[in-house]
Design a protein around this motif. Structure first.
Motif, PDB file in Angstrom:
ATOM      1  N   ASP A  42       0.816  -1.222   0.000  1.00 48.07           N
ATOM      2  CA  ASP A  42       0.000   0.000   0.000  1.00 48.07           C
ATOM      3  C   ASP A  42       0.845   1.266   0.000  1.00 48.07           C
ATOM      4  N   HIS A  70     -10.915  -1.188  -1.686  1.00 49.88           N
ATOM      5  CA  HIS A  70      -9.566  -0.840  -1.229  1.00 49.88           C
ATOM      6  C   HIS A  70      -8.898   0.206  -2.113  1.00 49.88           C
ATOM      7  N   GLU A  73     -10.085   3.628  -1.233  1.00 46.14           N
ATOM      8  CA  GLU A  73      -9.501   4.045   0.046  1.00 46.14           C
ATOM      9  C   GLU A  73      -8.053   4.508  -0.130  1.00 46.14           C
ATOM     10  N   ARG A 126     -15.192   6.628   0.938  1.00 47.07           N
ATOM     11  CA  ARG A 126     -13.861   6.036   0.799  1.00 47.07           C
ATOM     12  C   ARG A 126     -12.873   7.008   0.167  1.00 47.07           C
TER      13      ARG A 126
END
Length: 351
Positions: A42, A70, A73, A126
């Motif tokens: 990440d 994800h 985000e 998000r």
């Protein structure tokens, strides 16, 4: 974060002027879902996003389903704290719904009004923003699981939401100010025409590359209707970067969706021949193979920009110069011959 402008173009009639290249976030979405690209870091992904923006890329394309939330985000974290004047446009998509209890199951194509309204709120949260610059329908609603064949095939449930119904919901979201523009991804020219009768199709997002040339008719439709076009997979999921070989494909992790796709199995030899054939053109322009493949896609009339993925800052540097590569008519003739000789894909071989 200091941004250097890249070559750009008007995105249809949206009022947005975008760089010819946009950052695609599918590949940074991580593993643990059916269409992941294997494990990712990440921190490295966030650095890649920030590096792209710092290099002059002024839009990011994502989708709620990427990493089952994800990717959105990550983008929210990467852009947090940026002054409004430095924030890139953020484009996302709705219509692929997953089961949190079974994350490895194939998402379903669902565009029911209540589902779309819920999705837009989840995406806003998000992404950490109060509006979405471009909100797109990811696939036509079939009410069934997404079958990744790259051609929109799949069964249609009697429970599927009609296009006119879900396109009206998208138009209502635009009128409310939650989204600035609305678009359709993976829709046929006939579907685009039906939607246009109800509300203007601001943008389309079809797949398009030297391998997958099937969207030429949809791109021509968009050009005739003042509709922006952002194409996805212009490097055919990495095959047109010049960095792939049969050995590298064989070494892909088992949780990388590409291991089961025909482009990386039965179609691999032809695709690698095509990528290899781009090297002489790239060398003449002092460009990478990836930049040459992208310049070919951007040379098609009607295409506004191309979505390019990257998992590291170094990968961004491998394609960020493509918008400045000007292919000559003789270059395009040579590439057309390479495509034909390779046997890769189908569709017209020259703009």
């Amino acid at each position: 974060m200091t941004s250097t402008p890249l070559p750009g173009a008007a995105l249809g009639s949206t009022g947005m002027h975008i760089s010819r290249l946009g950052f695609g976030s599918w590949a940074v979405a991580g593993s643990g879902w059916q269409f992941g690209w294997g494990a990712t870091d990440d921190a490295e992904s966030i650095a890649a996003i920030r590096h792209a923006v710092g290099s002059g890329v002024n839009w990011i394309d994502t989708a709620a389903v990427y990493g089952l939330g994800h990717a959105e985000e990550l983008i929210g974290k990467a852009l947090a704290g940026l002054p409004e004047t430095e924030r890139p446009y953020v484009f996302t998509k709705a219509g692929l719904v997953w089961d949190p209890a079974d994350p490895l199951a194939s998402p379903r194509r669902v565009m029911k009004p209540a589902s779309v309204r819920r999705e837009v709120e989840d995406s806003l949260r998000r992404l950490g923003t109060d509006h979405i610059d471009l909100y797109q329908v990811h696939w036509p609603d079939t009410g069934e699981s997404l079958e990744y064949a790259g051609d929109g095939s799949g069964a249609v449930s009697p429970d599927a939401t009609p296009l006119e119904e879900y396109w009206q919901v998208m138009a209502d979201l635009k009128a409310s100010g939650k989204v600035r523009a609305i678009g359709l991804s993976n829709h046929s020219p006939e579907q685009l025409e039906a939607a246009e009768r109800l509300a203007h199709v601001d943008v389309i997002q079809p797949p398009f590359s030297a391998v997958n040339r099937s969207a030429a008719e949809a791109i021509a439709w968009a050009r005739a209707h003042d509709t922006g076009v952002i194409v996805y997979s212009p490097l055919q999921s990495g095959l047109l970067t010049g960095a792939f070989s049969a050995a590298r494909v064989a070494a892909l992790p088992s949780d990388d969706w590409r291991t089961a796709h025909h482009d990386f199995t039965t179609g691999l030899p032809a695709n690698l021949r095509l990528a290899e054939g781009l090297r002489p053109v790239a060398a003449r322009h002092g460009a990478t193979v990836a930049e040459t493949a992208l310049a070919w896609a951007l040379a098609w009339p009607g295409i506004t920009g191309a979505i390019v993925g990257a998992r590291t800052a170094a990968q961004v540097d491998g394609w960020s110069g493509a918008g400045s590569v000007e292919l000559t008519p003789s270059d395009l003739d040579e590439i057309a011959a390479v495509i034909t000789a390779s046997g890769a894909g189908a569709g017209p071989v020259r703009p």
